[in-house]
Design an enzyme around this catalytic site. Structure first.
Site, short mmCIF file in Angstrom:
data_model
loop_
_atom_site.label_atom_id
_atom_site.label_comp_id
_atom_site.label_asym_id
_atom_site.label_seq_id
_atom_site.Cartn_x
_atom_site.Cartn_y
_atom_site.Cartn_z
N ARG A 177 0.85 -1.19 0.00
CA ARG A 177 0.00 0.00 0.00
C ARG A 177 0.89 1.24 0.00
O ARG A 177 2.10 1.15 0.16
CB ARG A 177 -0.96 -0.02 1.19
CG ARG A 177 -0.26 -0.51 2.45
CD ARG A 177 -0.65 0.15 3.66
NE ARG A 177 -0.52 1.58 3.57
CZ ARG A 177 0.65 2.23 3.63
NH1 ARG A 177 1.79 1.58 3.79
NH2 ARG A 177 0.68 3.54 3.55
N GLY A 178 0.24 2.39 -0.20
CA GLY A 178 1.01 3.62 -0.32
C GLY A 178 1.24 3.89 -1.80
O GLY A 178 1.57 2.96 -2.57
N ALA A 179 1.12 5.17 -2.17
CA ALA A 179 1.09 5.53 -3.60
C ALA A 179 2.30 5.00 -4.39
O ALA A 179 2.15 4.36 -5.43
CB ALA A 179 1.00 7.05 -3.71
N GLN A 233 -2.69 3.06 9.75
CA GLN A 233 -1.36 3.04 9.11
C GLN A 233 -0.33 3.81 9.94
O GLN A 233 0.86 3.51 9.88
CB GLN A 233 -1.44 3.64 7.71
CG GLN A 233 -2.12 2.77 6.68
CD GLN A 233 -3.59 3.14 6.52
OE1 GLN A 233 -4.22 3.59 7.47
NE2 GLN A 233 -4.12 2.97 5.34
N ASP A 240 -1.48 11.07 -2.34
CA ASP A 240 -1.82 9.99 -3.26
C ASP A 240 -2.06 10.51 -4.67
O ASP A 240 -1.90 9.78 -5.65
CB ASP A 240 -3.05 9.25 -2.75
CG ASP A 240 -2.73 8.53 -1.46
OD1 ASP A 240 -2.29 7.38 -1.50
OD2 ASP A 240 -2.86 9.15 -0.38
N ASN A 255 -5.09 12.82 -0.01
CA ASN A 255 -4.29 12.00 0.90
C ASN A 255 -5.24 11.28 1.85
O ASN A 255 -6.46 11.47 1.79
CB ASN A 255 -3.27 12.88 1.65
CG ASN A 255 -2.20 12.05 2.34
OD1 ASN A 255 -1.56 11.21 1.71
ND2 ASN A 255 -2.00 12.25 3.64
N LYS A 256 -4.68 10.48 2.72
CA LYS A 256 -5.48 9.65 3.61
C LYS A 256 -6.53 10.46 4.35
O LYS A 256 -6.29 11.60 4.76
CB LYS A 256 -4.53 8.95 4.60
CG LYS A 256 -5.18 7.98 5.55
CD LYS A 256 -6.01 6.92 4.87
CE LYS A 256 -5.26 6.06 3.89
NZ LYS A 256 -6.15 5.19 3.08
O1 MRU Z 1 -4.70 3.43 1.74
P1 MRU Z 1 -3.21 3.47 1.76
O2 MRU Z 1 -2.59 2.94 2.99
O3 MRU Z 1 -2.60 2.91 0.50
O4 MRU Z 1 -2.98 5.03 1.80
C1 MRU Z 1 -2.09 5.71 1.10
C2 MRU Z 1 -1.17 6.34 2.02
O5 MRU Z 1 -0.27 5.70 2.48
C3 MRU Z 1 -1.36 7.72 2.47
O6 MRU Z 1 -2.43 8.39 1.99
C4 MRU Z 1 -0.04 8.46 2.39
O7 MRU Z 1 -0.07 9.54 3.23
C5 MRU Z 1 0.33 8.86 1.00
S1 MRU Z 1 0.98 7.58 0.07
C6 MRU Z 1 2.62 8.03 -0.07
#
Ligand code: MRU
Length: 378
Positions: free
Chosen positions: A54-56, A217, A258, A268-269
């Site tokens: 996970r994470g962009a 997270q 993201d 973002n989250k």
């Molecule tokens: O849903 P996730 O865990 O894939 O969320 C994405 C993220 O990790 C966050 O939004 C983060 O702050 C940006 S991704 C580098």
């Protein structure tokens, strides 16, 4: 980064195992460190959709490796591309990486090159972010009547003056939301890059880690990362940040992203927007760190145009954790029959953002600012 003395990336192609992608299964952290092999494109899609990775940045590069895998199987490239892109809608890095692989030809070498580029971008974000951290530390020092810092950022970066800096600097308190750490990329991370750089340079730093419900997270991943690297930190409830800012306990907020629109709006989250509102009200600088693979030049108004992922209600209605014997349990938190909604991201309008920290430097969150750093991108 290192785990138990071994350097790890979040995703890689092991040379000894052809047609295999290896990932850290992030669902098990922080209770266990598990490595998983993916051998089919459908497994790669499942790993992204179900958040093994996970994470962009991390899902983008995993998908790039997935395309290289597809090229060695009977799955047509267009089908693989569609499948991988359909897994998660908000982070633009995913579509960016898949389209890139389709354009240049999906080879292991190209996936590897993208992974290296991802790391280099995060490292550069760390350098640019560190300058901001130094400026804020200097301002804090001056405000407290402490002697000015005579150490150059360059010397500090190289580790020289470590002890001197620790003696003369007040601690810089940074608040972050979600996990934009090395687990969210191939290595190093975006929001954590300046944090690690500052810590390694000897700038006293402490991180407020938003727990980041519903998937936690922050509490599970960012806290684990910072602890593994020895960075002082404290996990806080998502709702505590505003209170801490009102009382002068946060010097800056830094988050990842993201997807960032060309106007500088940041997806973002979920919960990021509320942090930005509180930061604006309290006069706390609010920075967003992102590599250029997170920029969506096709998107103008982020609030109207960025697709927001809706995830299953069970992420909200249930929580998972080990008991005293280390046995994992899932428990229900919400009355049976109460419906739950789970939008996974929100959009922070550009006007609330102090600056965007990219691999090319720091710019205002605006089209002009972004074009100043990425002139030919529009
Ligand atoms: O849903 P996730 O865990 O894939 O969320 C994405 C993220 O990790 C966050 O939004 C983060 O702050 C940006 S991704 C580098």
């Amino acid at each position: 980064m290192h785990y138990q003395g071994h350097p790890y990336r979040t995703v890689w192609h092991p040379t000894e195992a052809a047609r295999t992608i290896r990932i850290i299964d992030q669902r098990a952290l922080p209770w266990a460190f598990l490595v998983e092999d993916l051998r089919e494109v459908k497994d790669v899609a499942r790993a992204i959709r179900d958040m093994h990775v996970r994470g962009a940045g991390c899902i983008g590069i995993t998908a790039a490796y997935g395309m290289a895998l597809a090229a060695e199987t009977s799955v047509p490239l267009e089908v693989a591309a569609q499948l991988l892109k359909s897994t998660r809608p908000t982070a633009v890095n995913l579509a960016w990486a898949v389209d890139h692989m389709l354009r240049v030809g999906p080879t292991w070498a190209e996936a590897e090159r993208l992974a290296e580029e991802d790391i280099a971008m995060c490292r550069a974000i760390g350098r640019h972010g560190l300058e901001i951290f130094h400026q804020l530390a200097d301002a804090k020092r001056t405000k407290r009547g402490l002697p000015p810092n005579t150490l150059t950022p360059d010397l500090l970066r190289k580790g020289g003056g470590h002890q001197v800096e620790q003696k003369i600097s007040p601690t810089l308190n940074v608040l972050t939301h979600c996990n934009a750490g090395w687990l969210a990329f191939v290595d190093i991370g975006s929001a954590t890059a300046p944090i690690y750089a500052a810590h390694d340079a000897g700038l006293p730093i402490h991180v407020w880690v938003d727990e980041t419900r519903p998937r936690s997270q922050g509490a599970r991943l960012t806290a684990w990362e910072l602890a593994s690297h020895g960075v002082p930190h404290t996990v806080i409830a998502d709702n505590a940040g505003g209170h801490l800012m009102q009382h002068g306990l946060v010097d800056l907020v830094i988050t990842g992203a993201d997807r960032v629109s060309r106007m500088g709006d940041v997806a973002n989250k979920i919960g990021t927007y509320l942090k930005a509102l509180a930061a604006r009200d309290c006069g706390v600088p609010f920075y967003v760190a992102l590599p250029s693979s997170t920029l969506d030049w096709q998107c103008g108004d982020g609030l109207r145009e960025i697709p927001i992922e809706d995830r299953g209600p069970e992420e909200l209605t249930h929580a998972e954790g080990p008991d005293a014997d280390g046995v994992l349990h899932t428990v229900r938190l919400v009355p049976d029959g109460s419906p739950a909604a789970n939008p996974a991201f929100d959009v922070t309008p550009a006007r609330l953002i102090t600056g965007l920290i990219t691999e090319r430097g720091v710019c205002p969150a605006s089209e002009t600012g972004l074009l100043g750093l990425f002139p030919r991108s529009k």
